[in-house]
Write an enzyme that holds these catalytic residues in place. Sequence first.
Site, PDB file in Angstrom:
ATOM      1  N   HIS A   1       0.686  -1.215   0.231  1.00 29.79           N
ATOM      2  CA  HIS A   1       0.165   0.059  -0.031  1.00 29.79           C
ATOM      3  C   HIS A   1       0.892   1.020  -0.075  1.00 29.79           C
ATOM      4  CE1 HIS A   1      -3.110  -2.872   0.932  1.00 29.79           C
ATOM      5  NE2 HIS A   1      -3.753  -2.284   0.221  1.00 29.79           N
TER       6      HIS A   1
ATOM      7  N   ARG B   1     -10.659   3.639  -1.252  1.00 31.32           N
ATOM      8  CA  ARG B   1     -10.137   2.702  -0.190  1.00 31.32           C
ATOM      9  C   ARG B   1     -10.358   3.547   1.115  1.00 31.32           C
ATOM     10  NH1 ARG B   1      -5.618   2.173  -4.021  1.00 31.32           N
ATOM     11  NH2 ARG B   1      -5.378  -0.280  -4.249  1.00 31.32           N
TER      12      ARG B   1
ATOM     13  N   ARG C   1     -15.313   1.155  -0.673  1.00 35.41           N
ATOM     14  CA  ARG C   1     -15.012  -0.093  -0.051  1.00 35.41           C
ATOM     15  C   ARG C   1     -15.050   0.212   1.325  1.00 35.41           C
ATOM     16  NH1 ARG C   1      -9.422  -2.719  -1.568  1.00 35.41           N
ATOM     17  NH2 ARG C   1      -8.678  -1.226  -0.243  1.00 35.41           N
TER      18      ARG C   1
ATOM     19  N   GLU D   1     -10.705 -11.117  -4.456  1.00 34.17           N
ATOM     20  CA  GLU D   1      -9.127 -10.886  -4.323  1.00 34.17           C
ATOM     21  C   GLU D   1      -8.691 -12.130  -3.285  1.00 34.17           C
ATOM     22  OE1 GLU D   1      -8.464  -7.289  -2.471  1.00 34.17           O
ATOM     23  OE2 GLU D   1     -10.123  -7.430  -0.804  1.00 34.17           O
TER      24      GLU D   1
ATOM     25  N   ASN E   1      -4.319  -6.861  -6.813  1.00 34.23           N
ATOM     26  CA  ASN E   1      -3.139  -7.029  -5.871  1.00 34.23           C
ATOM     27  C   ASN E   1      -2.933  -7.957  -4.730  1.00 34.23           C
ATOM     28  OD1 ASN E   1      -2.747  -4.642  -7.292  1.00 34.23           O
ATOM     29  ND2 ASN E   1      -3.508  -3.238  -5.754  1.00 34.23           N
ATOM     30  N   ASP E   2      -4.110  -8.067  -4.212  1.00 27.98           N
ATOM     31  CA  ASP E   2      -4.363  -9.392  -3.182  1.00 27.98           C
ATOM     32  C   ASP E   2      -4.504 -10.631  -3.864  1.00 27.98           C
ATOM     33  OD1 ASP E   2      -3.827  -8.188  -0.588  1.00 27.98           O
ATOM     34  OD2 ASP E   2      -5.633  -7.205  -0.876  1.00 27.98           O
TER      35      ASP E   2
ATOM     36  N   ARG F   1       2.900  -9.317  -0.975  1.00 19.60           N
ATOM     37  CA  ARG F   1       3.049  -8.330  -1.982  1.00 19.60           C
ATOM     38  C   ARG F   1       4.115  -7.165  -1.486  1.00 19.60           C
ATOM     39  NH1 ARG F   1      -3.175  -5.883  -1.703  1.00 19.60           N
ATOM     40  NH2 ARG F   1      -2.175  -3.757  -2.143  1.00 19.60           N
TER      41      ARG F   1
ATOM     42  N   CYS G   1      -9.610  -3.554 -10.357  1.00 15.85           N
ATOM     43  CA  CYS G   1      -9.155  -2.307  -9.896  1.00 15.85           C
ATOM     44  C   CYS G   1      -7.578  -2.490  -9.398  1.00 15.85           C
ATOM     45  CB  CYS G   1     -10.075  -1.730  -8.681  1.00 15.85           C
ATOM     46  SG  CYS G   1     -10.154  -2.979  -7.323  1.00 15.85           S
TER      47      CYS G   1
HETATM   48  C1  PEP Z   1      -6.336  -5.409  -4.688  1.00 16.79           C
HETATM   49  O1  PEP Z   1      -6.199  -6.058  -3.562  1.00 16.79           O
HETATM   50  O2  PEP Z   1      -5.979  -5.368  -5.761  1.00 16.79           O
HETATM   51  C2  PEP Z   1      -7.043  -3.767  -4.346  1.00 16.79           C
HETATM   52  C3  PEP Z   1      -7.476  -3.047  -5.163  1.00 16.79           C
HETATM   53  O3  PEP Z   1      -6.954  -3.600  -3.028  1.00 16.79           O
HETATM   54  P1  PEP Z   1      -5.708  -2.884  -2.061  1.00 16.79           P
HETATM   55  O4  PEP Z   1      -4.663  -3.027  -3.097  1.00 16.79           O
HETATM   56  O5  PEP Z   1      -6.471  -2.003  -1.226  1.00 16.79           O
HETATM   57  O6  PEP Z   1      -5.469  -4.226  -1.121  1.00 16.79           O
HETATM   58 MG    MG Z   2      -7.013  -5.856  -1.689  1.00 18.09          MG
END
Ligand code: PEP
Ligand code: MG
Length: 590
Positions: free
Chosen positions: A197, A304, A340, A444, A467-468, A478, A515
Amino acid sequence: MNSSANEIVLQGLTLSEGIAIGLPFFFPTVEDQVPKFAIAEEDLEKELDRYKKAIYKSEKDLRKLCLNLEKEDANEVIEILKAHLEILKDPLLNSNMERKLYEERRNIESIFQDTIYEFKERFLGLSDSFFQDRVKDIVDVSKRILRHLSLSKDSKFFQVPFGSVVFSKELMPSDIAEVNNNQVSAFVTQRGGLTSHTAIIARAKGIPFIANIDTQLIGKTEINSIIVDGFKGVVILNPNLTTLKKYQKTIKGKQGLFDKLQEIAHLKTETLDKETVNLFGNIETQSDIDLLLKYNASGVGLFRSEYLFLMGREFPTEEDQFNVYRSFVKKLGKLPLVIRIFDIGGDKNNEYILKQNKDLANEMNPVLGCRAIRYLMSNEAILISQLRAILRASIYGNIHILVPMVSDVSELLFVREKIQQVRGELEKENILLPKKIPLGCMIEVPSSAIMSEVIAQEADFLSIGTNDLIQYVMAADRTNPHLSHIYTASHPSIIRLIQMVVEAAINNHKPLLLCGEIAADAKFIPILLGLGIRDLSVSSRHLPLVKDAIRKINLQEAIELTKKALKLTKKEELQEFIQKNYQERLAAKN
Ligand code: PEP
Ligand code: MG
C-alpha cells in the site's frame, strides 16, 4: 555496487516510476532512531507541551492496562506497571527534561532519548540490584513515551526539508499518506513490494520510490546529492557533473511527455476498433477526486475508505464519515462512488488500531489474519457506524458499497443483512434513502474467484483486486521485494482465474470491474481487454496513461493475443509473450 570517482550506483527495485534529484533525509522508523533538529526559542514552550501530553497519554494507557489486569488478577504485572507510573511522575526526570530543553533548544524526542540514556547509565552503575532491575522498566516506559511523541502528526514529516529524498528501512502507508510531491522528491527503502500500500500511495502521488536498497549502508556514507531513477530502479549517490546534466535533461523530456498525455483527457476511452472501455479512478483522498474529474473518468471505482483512519489516529465518527462521503459524492454529481468498507489489517494499520486491538498486534500472519470483512464482522459497531454514514450520504449521489477480502459468500450476505438492519433504523429516524444501493464483492481471495459463479448470483457487482489475488494465489507477500519474481500477474493461474470471474459475471449479467495495479500496466491491458474486462479502475494520476494505452489497442487483435496467452502453461513463457507483444507495439508506434 558500481562506482566511478565517488559516484556510487545502487541497484534496487522500482515501486514507483519517475526521476528525482535531491538531498537525503533519514526517516526514523524505530524508537532508537529518533530525529534530532533545532527548535526556535519561541517554540520551546510548545515542545514542552508535547512532552507533557505524551506523559499524560502514557499515564492514561498504563491506568487502563492496570484496570484490565485487575479483572484478571494479574498482580505481578500490575506491580510492574505501577513502577512505570512512578517513573512517569519522577520529578527528577521531568525537571531534567525541562532544563535541557531550554538549554539545548532541540526537539523533545532527542532530549528525551539522551536523558533516558543518562538515567540508564547511572542506574546500571549502581551495585544495588533494585536499581539495576529498574533499568528494564525505564527502557520500557521510555518506548511508550517516544511512541506517543512520534504519533503526533507534527513529528512525522513536518521536519523533512522540501525536496528531500527520504530514506527509511520501511515505510507504512500511514507514514506517507499526507506527504505531497513538493515536499518529498523520492522514497528509498529496504523493504516494500510493488503493490504494497505504501507503493500504491507513492504512485498515486507521483513520487518515485525504490526498494531493496541497503539504507543502513547509505546512512554511513557521506552524501552531497542523490539521483533516484525510478525507471531503471537505481539510486545514484554523489553523481558527477556529467550524470547530473544527463538526468536534468531526462527530467525535462519526461515532463514534456507527461504534458502531452494530459492533452488526451477530453478524448473518449475507446480502442482503435471503437470498443468503449470505462475508466474509473482509485482514490484515497479528496484531491484524487479533483484529478479524476480533470481527466474525465467515469467515476470512482474504488475508494479505499480505510485511509480515513490511516491519516489520523482514531476511527472517524459516523458524523465525520457522513461529511466526507457526502462531499465526495456531491463533487461527483451523477458519477458512481464505490466505497469499499474499511480494509483494516494486513499492512493497513496504525499504532492506534494495534493498541486498541491486542489480537491484531499479536497476529503471526496479519495478511492471513483478521483483516477487512473479518475484522468488521468481529467489530460490528465499526461496521454499523460506517454503514449508517454511507447510507445517509447515499441520497446525495450514486453510491455503491464494496466488501473487501471476501473468502466466502456468507460474508457478503452478512453485510447485506446489516445494510437492511441499518436501513430499517434510518427509516425510523425519517432519513431519506434511495431505493437501492448496489452491493459489490471484491474478488481478491482464491476461494472467491473459484466460487465467483455463486458470488455473482448474490452480489450486484464484482470487483477483481489483483493486488491481493496475486498475493494469495502465489502465496507471495506483496510487500516483499525479494519475492517480486514470484509475485507476478504474468502467471498462467492468474489469467485463468480472471477468465473464470469474467465468465461468472457475464453468465449472471453483473457488472465487473478490475481495480488492481495491473489495470495501469500498459503491457497487461490488451490481455485484460482480451479476457473481456471493460471496466478498469486505476489511480487518478495514471488515467491519461491508461487511456493512451487503450486508444492504441485493436480489440480483435487483443482477443487473438489473449487466446494464445491462455494456451501457455509456463510463467516464463507467458512473461516473455507479454513482454514481446509490448515491445512490438512500441516499435510499431515509432
Ligand atoms: C487489490 O487487492 O487489488 C486492491 C485493489 O485492494 P488493495 O490494494 O487496497 O488491497
Ligand atoms: Mg486488496
